[in-house]
Design a protein around this motif. Sequence first.
Motif, PDB file in Angstrom:
ATOM      1  N   TYR A  11       1.449  14.019  -3.128  1.00  0.00           N
ATOM      2  CA  TYR A  11       1.289  12.672  -2.567  1.00  0.00           C
ATOM      3  C   TYR A  11       2.581  11.890  -2.683  1.00  0.00           C
ATOM      4  O   TYR A  11       2.997  11.201  -1.752  1.00  0.00           O
ATOM      5  CB  TYR A  11       0.157  11.939  -3.290  1.00  0.00           C
ATOM      6  N   LYS A  54       0.849   2.145   1.278  1.00  0.00           N
ATOM      7  CA  LYS A  54      -0.191   3.119   0.946  1.00  0.00           C
ATOM      8  C   LYS A  54      -0.378   3.250  -0.566  1.00  0.00           C
ATOM      9  O   LYS A  54      -1.513   3.423  -1.053  1.00  0.00           O
ATOM     10  CB  LYS A  54       0.153   4.480   1.554  1.00  0.00           C
ATOM     11  N   THR A  55       0.721   3.182  -1.306  1.00  0.00           N
ATOM     12  CA  THR A  55       0.628   3.266  -2.763  1.00  0.00           C
ATOM     13  C   THR A  55      -0.155   2.077  -3.317  1.00  0.00           C
ATOM     14  O   THR A  55      -0.995   2.221  -4.208  1.00  0.00           O
ATOM     15  CB  THR A  55       2.031   3.323  -3.395  1.00  0.00           C
ATOM     16  N   ARG A  97      -3.869   2.457  -2.574  1.00  0.00           N
ATOM     17  CA  ARG A  97      -4.478   3.403  -3.513  1.00  0.00           C
ATOM     18  C   ARG A  97      -4.689   2.752  -4.881  1.00  0.00           C
ATOM     19  O   ARG A  97      -5.786   2.823  -5.444  1.00  0.00           O
ATOM     20  CB  ARG A  97      -3.589   4.641  -3.664  1.00  0.00           C
ATOM     21  N   GLN A 134      -8.394   1.517  -6.194  1.00  0.00           N
ATOM     22  CA  GLN A 134      -8.973   2.175  -7.365  1.00  0.00           C
ATOM     23  C   GLN A 134      -9.230   1.177  -8.484  1.00  0.00           C
ATOM     24  O   GLN A 134     -10.225   1.290  -9.210  1.00  0.00           O
ATOM     25  CB  GLN A 134      -8.051   3.295  -7.830  1.00  0.00           C
ATOM     26  N   MET A 187     -11.296   8.121  -2.752  1.00  0.00           N
ATOM     27  CA  MET A 187     -10.675   7.146  -3.653  1.00  0.00           C
ATOM     28  C   MET A 187     -11.476   7.130  -4.944  1.00  0.00           C
ATOM     29  O   MET A 187     -12.708   7.156  -4.918  1.00  0.00           O
ATOM     30  CB  MET A 187     -10.638   5.756  -3.005  1.00  0.00           C
ATOM     31  N   HIS A 215       2.794   9.933  -9.401  1.00  0.00           N
ATOM     32  CA  HIS A 215       2.984   8.626  -8.777  1.00  0.00           C
ATOM     33  C   HIS A 215       3.998   7.746  -9.500  1.00  0.00           C
ATOM     34  O   HIS A 215       4.581   6.843  -8.900  1.00  0.00           O
ATOM     35  CB  HIS A 215       1.649   7.862  -8.725  1.00  0.00           C
TER      36      HIS A 215
END
Length: 325
Positions: A2, A43-44, A47, A51, A116, A218
């Motif tokens: 990712y 996008k990060t 996410r 979450q 997710m 990440h």
Amino acid sequence: MYAQMIKSEATQDDPALLEAFQARIDDNQKIEPKDWMPEGYRKTLIRQIGQHAHSEIVGQLPEGNWITRAPTLERKAILLAKVQDEAGHGLYLYCAAETLGVSRDELFEMLHSGRMKYSSIFNYPTLTWADMGAVGWLVDGAAIMNQVPLQRTSYGPYARAMVRICKEESFHQRQGYDIMMKMCKGTDAQKKMAQDALNRLWYPSLMMFGPSDKDSVHSEQSMAWKIKMNTNDELRQKFVDQTVPQAEYLGLSVPDENLKWNEEKGGYDFSEPDWSEFYDVLKGNGPCNTERLNTRKQAWADGAWVREGMLAHAAKKRIAKVAAQ
């Protein structure tokens, strides 16, 4: 994988824009919804904020089960207020995520389909009233450790949402520690119950900070973009160093035979969690994964009539407005 995808997306953007964007980040400027941002950054954030929001909402479930079983009316009122706070935290965060161009419906669809996740800690059961103390003390304590630095995160709406959330989480942590203190000063059976709750929730709490830095996919890019302000291992170490003295004050034993003070580093040496368990829970194989997700899906289905009514009302107002013109 990712992280590599995000980096490749970022490099496809205009190099001049990327350079200017990173310069703003390095200068500790806040990025706002209408500002240009790399697609990978967006996008990060979706996410992470998604979450985080799901964790606040699903996190109500282990505690909600104890509202009717709290030992006193005062404890019932406090727990009810805490669960209400968590719902509010979820709403703040869903609103922050929506500023990135994702709808709340999309976020829930990703949760319900398993695309997710939410914090793995909420897939463990709360078996006794002492667990309410341990959740407040350990789980909310770990959450605070994670979230206080996020008040300085580079995305403005996320940073501002965290200000109120952190204030309320601090209350939750003190409320949990107060329960543990009362249990530890009570009967032998109550103190054993408190020790049992610590034994079961200690390592799942350490897992809340995410995998070790060497295994995190990440952290590197998130740190460069100042979405995250500290690494997973830094926060985990800080949590252990803060929590062990609190356990000692309660007269409880942290369930780690390798735990010892390291004078050289000025912190505790401690055992790593069982990361195979962590990844197994993330895959949906924890003690309460199915129960928690099914409860959320059922709540979504039960609320369909409310959403339909609101959409119908909005449509009626639009028609009336057009007719008036």
